[in-house]
Scaffold this motif. Structure first.
Motif, PDB file in Angstrom:
ATOM      1  N   GLN A  72     104.991 -39.571  -5.124  1.00  0.00           N
ATOM      2  CA  GLN A  72     105.363 -40.277  -6.340  1.00  0.00           C
ATOM      3  C   GLN A  72     104.324 -41.380  -6.504  1.00  0.00           C
ATOM      4  N   VAL A  80     104.607 -42.955 -14.169  1.00  0.00           N
ATOM      5  CA  VAL A  80     104.946 -42.366 -12.878  1.00  0.00           C
ATOM      6  C   VAL A  80     104.611 -40.880 -12.907  1.00  0.00           C
ATOM      7  N   GLU A  82     104.727 -37.297 -10.402  1.00  0.00           N
ATOM      8  CA  GLU A  82     105.222 -36.682  -9.167  1.00  0.00           C
ATOM      9  C   GLU A  82     104.369 -35.459  -8.869  1.00  0.00           C
TER      10      GLU A  82
END
Length: 149
Positions: A72, A80, A82
């Motif tokens: 992450q 953000v 992932e």
């Protein structure tokens, strides 16, 4: 216990950079050392490039195979990402009992600072799988203005 370091297929500096983060999960220690790559970054284009060197230290009785990774990545602007995938650096390395596996990878940011955290799913020689935690580590470039409260 004698420690032997094996390395992933990538270019590495001989020593870890000075800022290190460490996390223990059961009998596995993960150390991370991030490094800002000024020569590959371009702040005027919002391009901030980081390398990070990871060491996975297997202090357990069993050999471990790194099956999957999860990252992450958050920047100071709140974006953000992932990342999930098989193994690390294109392989599923076996970290033998008492040994260390080291590799270096990279992360681009569009902001001058951020942080990363994650985990590895490993499988031991008896077929049991479990996750080991990668410590949260900071990506603070010299282009970020830090303010005291």
């Amino acid at each position: 216990m004698r420690e032997r370091v094996t390395e992933g297929e990538c270019e590495l500096s001989s020593d870890l950079p000075t800022a290190q983060y460490e996390q223990r999960t059961e009998n596995v220690v993960v150390r991370v050392a991030p490094e800002f790559l000024a020569e590959q970054s371009n702040p005027s284009d919002s391009r901030f490039i980081w390398a990070y060197t990871v060491e996975i230290v297997n202090q357990s009785e069993h050999d471990l195979t790194v099956m999957e990774r999860f990252w992450q990545i958050a920047d100071s602007r709140g974006q953000v990402q992932e990342v999930r995938g098989a193994g690390v650096v294109g392989e599923t390395p076996v970290v033998r009992s008492g040994e260390t596996f080291r590799y270096t990878s990279g992360a681009p940011l569009t902001a001058p600072s951020g942080m990363m955290r994650g985990s590895y799913t490993v499988q031991n020689t008896e077929g049991a799988s479990f996750d080991i935690v990668v410590p949260t580590f900071l990506l603070d470039s010299p282009h970020d203005a830090h303010r005291l409260n």
